[in-house]
Scaffold this active site. Structure first.
Site, mmCIF file in Angstrom:
data_model
loop_
_atom_site.group_PDB
_atom_site.id
_atom_site.type_symbol
_atom_site.label_atom_id
_atom_site.label_comp_id
_atom_site.label_asym_id
_atom_site.label_seq_id
_atom_site.Cartn_x
_atom_site.Cartn_y
_atom_site.Cartn_z
ATOM 1 N N GLU A 70 10.806 -13.881 74.276
ATOM 2 C CA GLU A 70 9.614 -13.006 73.935
ATOM 3 C C GLU A 70 8.611 -12.971 75.134
ATOM 4 O O GLU A 70 8.193 -13.992 75.570
ATOM 5 C CB GLU A 70 8.652 -13.437 72.756
ATOM 6 N N ASP A 75 14.365 -18.390 65.537
ATOM 7 C CA ASP A 75 13.062 -18.392 66.263
ATOM 8 C C ASP A 75 13.048 -19.883 66.898
ATOM 9 O O ASP A 75 13.308 -20.711 66.093
ATOM 10 C CB ASP A 75 12.122 -18.189 65.599
ATOM 11 N N HIS A 134 7.465 -8.026 64.049
ATOM 12 C CA HIS A 134 6.542 -8.522 63.135
ATOM 13 C C HIS A 134 4.943 -8.430 63.575
ATOM 14 O O HIS A 134 4.137 -8.745 62.913
ATOM 15 C CB HIS A 134 6.902 -9.765 62.749
ATOM 16 N N ASP A 135 4.724 -8.308 64.916
ATOM 17 C CA ASP A 135 3.521 -8.351 65.472
ATOM 18 C C ASP A 135 3.053 -6.734 65.804
ATOM 19 O O ASP A 135 1.723 -6.805 66.013
ATOM 20 C CB ASP A 135 3.492 -9.156 66.763
ATOM 21 N N ASP A 193 9.744 -18.066 71.456
ATOM 22 C CA ASP A 193 8.516 -17.397 71.243
ATOM 23 C C ASP A 193 7.592 -17.774 72.398
ATOM 24 O O ASP A 193 7.823 -18.647 72.987
ATOM 25 C CB ASP A 193 8.124 -18.118 69.992
#
Length: 546
Positions: free
Chosen positions: A268, A99, A333-334, A201
């Site tokens: 993302e 990330d 994960h969100d 991100d």
């Protein structure tokens, strides 16, 4: 194989490191834990591991508030341990993706500590500092993703600093060339250590309006919705200037590519297709100079119906620039897990869809065994999103619970107390149990589909062809290198007879979500409720056996 084959035709597996495997009994997953499970990942058949943030952090947002971009948080291990993980992964043919969090730092990062020390500090302009509005309030109406204004007053200097997320996560000023240079050096630091790429991100938010104008009201906002949606993010997301930054990032990463292996950038981006595809960076000469894989999250948000998904795939394929590599995501994960969103039966259909569409699939750890969201009692909530917006169901803890490895204590995840509670079914619903069920388990289905994807050129790198079918059936073909495979997915609760015209001559079932499905088709093909199949020809199977 070309240098980009691994990310164009491979499979990415996301690991949330706190929850994958704990090696030291503190209840938190770590790098040594991931390293101990590499053979499992090889047995699954994936090509690359994407690891969510592992950098030093006060953990206000569990690692997305970074206090040092060029080190490892002691909770997760050390730089030496990271190097060992990369070496072991590479020796097994696995790539490692990290990330990259460019939008903000922790408020404890040395850069921000300096920046807030005085208006005259040389790093003041590394962050977004603004004078109060005439009434003494925030400079504009921008709101934080995590609730409340996107501005916090610093009493010692009398100005507000901007933060798209928590106040502990001040936004960097990407209009400052020094910030860009420093962050590009972060990329180089990890690339020199052998990292194969980055998931970037909140890529669309990293640059803000130079005039800091108010966002306009959202005409579709309804009272009771998350207040974040009261405004249209016109001036603090997806600005045209971000494309120059994306191209600069790409050049940094490309400098570490060679004829044997190219590095990859994954963005993302929660954007509609028309805006999403802009991040491929198609320039005037027809070359792609942006991120190679702008994340396509549409399967997470769309209504789970055959006709809707058929339209979605067609629209996406039509929107892609020439030469662009598509990609698909079922969960992360969100967002709530796929098995919780659609149920276990339909999660099998989803697995077949993900692994047979054209493009790079991304798997979220645990989805391959059908893990579901775990209800977290209010007094055990960890996620700041939920703490800041209680009762709205926005918490992400339920999809971040520990990996269920076995029926051993704490599901084989830790010898201590897990940082989040386990699912109630962990004693029976785990990797070990499903590994013994080589026919009917979700894990067996994933392994078979991944192996089939590798073996069949039409699935691995073929074209996509939409086919007409009944309302509750999604049908498409994958064509390539003389092969034609047909995928039929029954989204309905009733059996679905298939037209012979959809099938190749001498059809054979190469994969089915129904363990009882016979390999050879005798008579008309009728799909069972919620069954998906991959149909090939007898000659196709014979070719892959040689």
């Amino acid at each position: 194989m070309s240098a980009d084959t691994w990310w164009k035709n491979g499979i990415v597996y996301q690991i949330y490191p706190r929850s994958f495997q704990d090696s030291n009994g503190d209840g938190i997953g770590d790098l040594d834990g991931i390293r101990a499970r590499l053979d499992y990942l090889v047995s699954l058949g994936i090509d690359a591991v994407w690891i969510s943030p592992i950098y030093p952090s006060p953990m206000a947002d569990f690692g997305y508030d970074i206090s040092d971009f060029c080190d490892i948080d002691p909770r997760f291990g050390t730089l030496d341990g990271f190097d060992a993980l990369v070496g072991d992964a590479h020796s097994r043919g696995l790539r490692v993706i990290l990330d990259f969090v460019p939008n903000h730092t922790s408020d404890r990062h040395p850069w921000f500590v300096q920046s807030r020390s005085a208006r005259s500090d040389r790093r003041r302009n590394w962050y977004l500092w603004r004078d109060p509005a005439p009434d003494g309030g925030p400079p504009n109406n921008w709101v934080s993703n995590f609730g409340g204004p996107a501005w916090t007053l610093d009493p010692s200097t009398g100005q507000y600093y901007g933060h798209s997320f928590l106040k502990e996560q001040p936004d960097l000023n990407w209009r400052n060339p020094e910030v860009r240079a420093a962050m590009y050096e972060v990329l180089r630091f990890w690339l020199r250590r052998g990292v194969d790429g980055f998931r970037v991100d909140v890529l669309s938010q990293i640059i803000k309006d130079a005039q800091f104008r108010d966002n306009p009201p959202n005409p579709d906002f309804v009272e009771g919705q998350d207040p974040f949606h009261r405004w249209l993010m016109l001036y603090n997301t997806d600005l045209p200037e971000v494309q120059q930054i994306v191209a600069e990032m790409r050049r940094v990463v490309d400098a570490f590519s060679d004829t044997h292996s190219s590095r990859v950038l994954i963005g993302e981006l929660y954007l509609p297709f028309a805006r999403l595809v802009a991040y491929y960076g198609l320039n005037a000469q027809g070359a792609l100079e942006g991120v190679q894989l702008p994340f396509n999250f549409q399967l997470i948000a769309t209504e789970w119906q055959a006709a809707r998904i058929d339209r979605l795939v067609r629209d996406y394929e039509a929107a892609l620039p020439p030469g662009a590599a598509p990609n698909w995501v079922l969960g992360n994960h969100d967002k709530p897990r796929i098995a919780s969103r659609v149920g276990q039966q339909m999660a099998r259909i989803a697995a077949m869809l993900l692994l047979t569409l054209r493009g790079t699939p991304t798997l979220y750890y645990g989805d391959e065994i059908g893990m579901t969201d775990v209800p977290i009692p209010a007094d055990e909530v960890q996620d700041p999103f939920e703490k800041n917006k209680p009762g709205m169901g926005l918490g992400r803890d339920p999809e971040r619970t520990p990996m269920q490895w076995s029926a051993a204590a704490s599901a084989g995840f830790t010898t201590g107390t897990p940082w989040l509670r386990l699912a109630a079914d962990w004693r029976t619903h785990n990797v070990e149990a499903q590994s013994h069920d080589e026919a009917g388990s979700m894990l067996a289905l994933y392994r078979h589909l991944i192996a089939l994807r590798r073996a069949q050129p039409a699935l691995n790198r073929g074209s996509y062809e939409a086919l007409a079918a009944e309302d509750e059936v999604l049908a498409y073909a994958r064509n390539g290198e003389g092969q034609r495979l047909v995928v039929l997915l029954n989204f309905g609760a009733a059996s679905a007879p298939m037209s012979p015209a959809l099938l190749p001559r001498q059809p054979i079932v190469l994969a089915s979500t129904d363990p009882a499905r016979a390999e050879f088709i005798k008579g008309p093909l009728v799909l069972a409720p919620y069954e998906g199949v991959v149909i090939g020809a007898v000659v196709d199977k014979a070719a892959t056996m040689r």
